[in-house]
Design a protein around this motif. Structure first.
Motif, PDB file in Angstrom:
ATOM      1  N   MET A  67      -3.741  -7.520  -2.345  1.00  0.00           N
ATOM      2  CA  MET A  67      -4.234  -6.253  -1.821  1.00  0.00           C
ATOM      3  C   MET A  67      -5.419  -6.457  -0.891  1.00  0.00           C
ATOM      4  O   MET A  67      -6.212  -7.394  -1.058  1.00  0.00           O
ATOM      5  CB  MET A  67      -4.644  -5.318  -2.971  1.00  0.00           C
ATOM      6  N   LEU A  68      -5.532  -5.553   0.066  1.00  0.00           N
ATOM      7  CA  LEU A  68      -6.674  -5.523   0.980  1.00  0.00           C
ATOM      8  C   LEU A  68      -7.284  -4.131   0.936  1.00  0.00           C
ATOM      9  O   LEU A  68      -6.593  -3.138   1.159  1.00  0.00           O
ATOM     10  CB  LEU A  68      -6.218  -5.845   2.410  1.00  0.00           C
ATOM     11  N   ASP A  69      -8.584  -4.058   0.642  1.00  0.00           N
ATOM     12  CA  ASP A  69      -9.297  -2.780   0.623  1.00  0.00           C
ATOM     13  C   ASP A  69     -10.227  -2.733   1.829  1.00  0.00           C
ATOM     14  O   ASP A  69     -11.217  -3.461   1.896  1.00  0.00           O
ATOM     15  CB  ASP A  69     -10.089  -2.622  -0.681  1.00  0.00           C
ATOM     16  N   ILE A  70      -9.880  -1.864   2.782  1.00  0.00           N
ATOM     17  CA  ILE A  70     -10.626  -1.740   4.037  1.00  0.00           C
ATOM     18  C   ILE A  70     -11.817  -0.803   3.839  1.00  0.00           C
ATOM     19  O   ILE A  70     -11.730   0.187   3.118  1.00  0.00           O
ATOM     20  CB  ILE A  70      -9.711  -1.177   5.137  1.00  0.00           C
ATOM     21  N   ALA A  71     -12.942  -1.110   4.502  1.00  0.00           N
ATOM     22  CA  ALA A  71     -14.162  -0.309   4.358  1.00  0.00           C
ATOM     23  C   ALA A  71     -14.499  -0.160   2.881  1.00  0.00           C
ATOM     24  O   ALA A  71     -14.750   0.932   2.381  1.00  0.00           O
ATOM     25  CB  ALA A  71     -14.011   1.052   5.040  1.00  0.00           C
ATOM     26  N   THR A  72     -14.532  -1.288   2.196  1.00  0.00           N
ATOM     27  CA  THR A  72     -14.669  -1.308   0.733  1.00  0.00           C
ATOM     28  C   THR A  72     -16.024  -0.822   0.244  1.00  0.00           C
ATOM     29  O   THR A  72     -16.161  -0.406  -0.897  1.00  0.00           O
ATOM     30  CB  THR A  72     -14.389  -2.728   0.201  1.00  0.00           C
ATOM     31  N   GLY A  73     -17.050  -0.875   1.100  1.00  0.00           N
ATOM     32  CA  GLY A  73     -18.378  -0.399   0.701  1.00  0.00           C
ATOM     33  C   GLY A  73     -18.928  -1.176  -0.474  1.00  0.00           C
ATOM     34  O   GLY A  73     -18.998  -2.413  -0.451  1.00  0.00           O
TER      35      GLY A  73
ATOM     36  N   LEU B  19      -7.432  -9.534  -4.585  1.00  0.00           N
ATOM     37  CA  LEU B  19      -7.836  -8.326  -3.868  1.00  0.00           C
ATOM     38  C   LEU B  19      -9.045  -8.672  -3.012  1.00  0.00           C
ATOM     39  O   LEU B  19     -10.071  -9.122  -3.529  1.00  0.00           O
ATOM     40  CB  LEU B  19      -8.179  -7.198  -4.848  1.00  0.00           C
ATOM     41  N   ILE B  20      -8.908  -8.481  -1.715  1.00  0.00           N
ATOM     42  CA  ILE B  20     -10.007  -8.726  -0.780  1.00  0.00           C
ATOM     43  C   ILE B  20     -10.581  -7.388  -0.336  1.00  0.00           C
ATOM     44  O   ILE B  20      -9.852  -6.516   0.142  1.00  0.00           O
ATOM     45  CB  ILE B  20      -9.542  -9.526   0.446  1.00  0.00           C
ATOM     46  N   GLY B  21     -11.872  -7.221  -0.502  1.00  0.00           N
ATOM     47  CA  GLY B  21     -12.566  -6.042  -0.002  1.00  0.00           C
ATOM     48  C   GLY B  21     -13.315  -6.402   1.266  1.00  0.00           C
ATOM     49  O   GLY B  21     -14.106  -7.349   1.275  1.00  0.00           O
ATOM     50  N   THR B  22     -13.050  -5.665   2.343  1.00  0.00           N
ATOM     51  CA  THR B  22     -13.717  -5.964   3.615  1.00  0.00           C
ATOM     52  C   THR B  22     -14.593  -4.799   4.049  1.00  0.00           C
ATOM     53  O   THR B  22     -14.292  -3.635   3.778  1.00  0.00           O
ATOM     54  CB  THR B  22     -12.700  -6.261   4.737  1.00  0.00           C
TER      55      THR B  22
ATOM     56  N   HIS C  95     -10.329  -5.772  14.449  1.00  0.00           N
ATOM     57  CA  HIS C  95      -9.802  -7.111  14.728  1.00  0.00           C
ATOM     58  C   HIS C  95      -9.826  -7.915  13.427  1.00  0.00           C
ATOM     59  O   HIS C  95     -10.645  -8.816  13.254  1.00  0.00           O
ATOM     60  CB  HIS C  95     -10.637  -7.817  15.804  1.00  0.00           C
ATOM     61  N   LEU C  96      -8.917  -7.628  12.530  1.00  0.00           N
ATOM     62  CA  LEU C  96      -8.868  -8.334  11.254  1.00  0.00           C
ATOM     63  C   LEU C  96      -8.445  -9.791  11.477  1.00  0.00           C
ATOM     64  O   LEU C  96      -7.594 -10.087  12.318  1.00  0.00           O
ATOM     65  CB  LEU C  96      -7.892  -7.645  10.301  1.00  0.00           C
ATOM     66  N   SER C  97      -9.040 -10.688  10.703  1.00  0.00           N
ATOM     67  CA  SER C  97      -8.783 -12.121  10.893  1.00  0.00           C
ATOM     68  C   SER C  97      -7.551 -12.606  10.124  1.00  0.00           C
ATOM     69  O   SER C  97      -7.164 -13.767  10.262  1.00  0.00           O
ATOM     70  CB  SER C  97     -10.014 -12.924  10.436  1.00  0.00           C
ATOM     71  N   TYR C  98      -6.917 -11.756   9.335  1.00  0.00           N
ATOM     72  CA  TYR C  98      -5.817 -12.182   8.473  1.00  0.00           C
ATOM     73  C   TYR C  98      -4.499 -12.280   9.239  1.00  0.00           C
ATOM     74  O   TYR C  98      -4.260 -11.554  10.207  1.00  0.00           O
ATOM     75  CB  TYR C  98      -5.671 -11.214   7.294  1.00  0.00           C
ATOM     76  N   ALA C  99      -3.642 -13.171   8.764  1.00  0.00           N
ATOM     77  CA  ALA C  99      -2.324 -13.345   9.365  1.00  0.00           C
ATOM     78  C   ALA C  99      -1.478 -12.094   9.137  1.00  0.00           C
ATOM     79  O   ALA C  99      -1.688 -11.343   8.173  1.00  0.00           O
ATOM     80  CB  ALA C  99      -1.629 -14.558   8.753  1.00  0.00           C
TER      81      ALA C  99
ATOM     82  N   CYS D 240      -1.597  -1.987   9.555  1.00  0.00           N
ATOM     83  CA  CYS D 240      -0.138  -2.115   9.524  1.00  0.00           C
ATOM     84  C   CYS D 240       0.283  -3.564   9.776  1.00  0.00           C
ATOM     85  O   CYS D 240       1.191  -4.089   9.111  1.00  0.00           O
ATOM     86  CB  CYS D 240       0.489  -1.184  10.552  1.00  0.00           C
ATOM     87  N   ARG D 241      -0.372  -4.214  10.700  1.00  0.00           N
ATOM     88  CA  ARG D 241      -0.023  -5.598  11.054  1.00  0.00           C
ATOM     89  C   ARG D 241      -0.141  -6.542   9.857  1.00  0.00           C
ATOM     90  O   ARG D 241       0.739  -7.389   9.631  1.00  0.00           O
ATOM     91  CB  ARG D 241      -0.921  -6.090  12.198  1.00  0.00           C
ATOM     92  N   VAL D 242      -1.225  -6.414   9.095  1.00  0.00           N
ATOM     93  CA  VAL D 242      -1.449  -7.357   7.987  1.00  0.00           C
ATOM     94  C   VAL D 242      -0.667  -6.980   6.729  1.00  0.00           C
ATOM     95  O   VAL D 242      -0.665  -7.726   5.750  1.00  0.00           O
ATOM     96  CB  VAL D 242      -2.951  -7.480   7.658  1.00  0.00           C
TER      97      VAL D 242
END
Length: 244
Positions: free
Chosen positions: A62-68, A85-88, A120-124, A151-153
Motif C-alpha cells: 500500500m501507498l498512503d499519499i499525503a500521509t501527514g 505500507l509506505i506513507g509519503t 513526481h513519485l519515484s516508485y516504479a 494511477c501510474r504506481v
C-alpha cells in the motif's frame, strides 16, 4: 487549472508546493490535536469507513499519499494487515510525528515514511495494490497530474481510496458549515497552531475543491475506472473509490 490549485497558504507569489510544505512543517506539533478537536473526532470514523471499502480486496502493498502524521497509515495497517505500507509526504516534520506514533503502535516493521512530491513519485509503475489519501489531495499543485501519478504506481486491478473534506450541499448543514468553517475553524486553529494563515487556507481549499460527480470525472481522466463517491456526515466528508 482548478481553483484550489491557485490558492496558497501565505502569498500569491512563489510555488504552492513549497508554501504547503512550510505550512505543514509549522503546524506539525499541534496538527493531531487540532485535527481531531475541530472534527469532534468524526475524522476517525471517516477513515475507518474508507478502509472498510478496501478490506474485501486485502491489499498487501500500500501507498498512503499525503500521509501527514500517519493516522490513515496506522489505521490501514491495523485494519488491513498489509505486508508493506509506505506513507509519503512533503513535510518532514509531519512525518517525524508519524514515526513516533508508528513506533508506539509497534508497526515500524510494516510502515515506513518517505519524503515524496506527489507530482513526481519515484516508485516504479504498478508497484502497489492500493493507494490511499486522506484530506490531502486538495493541496496538490496540479490535481490531475497528482492523480495520474497515483494511477501510474497502482497495479492493474488495484484500488484507489480517497477521503476528502467537502462542503455540504443541503440546507441547513450547508449554511451551518459555512459559519463554522469561516469563524470557529480559523480562529481556533490560529490560537492553537500560532499559524495565522494555515486554517484560513484550509477553508478556502475545501470550498474550491471539485466535488462529487466533477471529481469522479477527473478521476476517470486520470486513468481510473469504476469511480464512485459517497458523502458522509451531511457532505462534510466525501469518499472516492476507484479501480485501475
Amino acid at each position: 487549472m482548478y481553483k484550489q490549485e491557485t490558492i496558497k497558504p501565505y502569498s500569491n507569489q512563489g510555488e504552492k508546493t513549497r508554501q504547503v510544505e512550510a505550512m505543514f512543517n509549522n503546524i506539525a506539533p499541534t496538527y493531531d490535536k487540532l485535527n481531531h478537536r475541530l472534527s469532534w473526532d468524526i475524522d476517525r470514523i471517516w477513515r475507518r469507513k474508507a478502509l472498510r471499502m478496501l478490506k474485501p480486496h486485502a491489499p498487501k502493498h500500500m501507498l498512503d499519499i499525503a500521509t501527514g502524521t500517519g493516522d490513515f497509515a496506522i489505521m490501514a495497517a491495523q485494519m488491513l494487515h498489509p505486508v508493506r505500507l509506505i506513507g509519503t509526504d512533503i513535510s518532514e516534520n509531519m512525518m517525524m510525528v508519524g514515526k513516533e506514533k508508528v513506533e508506539k503502535a509497534g508497526l515500524q516493521h510494516i510502515i515506513q515514511f518517505e519524503k515524496e512530491d506527489c507530482m513526481h513519485l519515484s516508485y516504479a509503475s504498478e508497484s502497489f495494490d492500493a493507494v490511499t489519501a486522506a484530506f490531502g489531495i486538495r493541496n496538490f499543485s496540479n490535481l490531475e497530474q497528482g492523480l495520474s501519478e497515483m494511477c501510474r504506481v497502482l497495479r492493474k486491478g488495484g484500488h484507489l481510496c480517497i477521503a476528502e473534506l467537502t462542503t455540504p450541499v443541503s440546507f441547513p448543514m450547508k449554511q451551518l458549515f459555512a459559519i463554522y468553517s469561516h469563524t470557529v475553524l480559523p480562529l481556533y486553529g490560529r490560537a492553537i497552531s500560532k499559524d495565522v494563515s494555515a486554517y484560513s487556507y484550509l477553508t478556502k481549499t475545501i470550498e474550491a475543491f471539485p466535488q462529487g460527480e466533477k471529481m469522479v470525472g477527473i478521476l476517470a481522466r486520470a486513468g481510473f475506472a469504476q469511480c464512485t463517491f459517497l458523502r458522509l456526515t451531511f457532505g462534510i466528508c466525501t469518499l472516492y473509490f476507484a479501480t485501475k
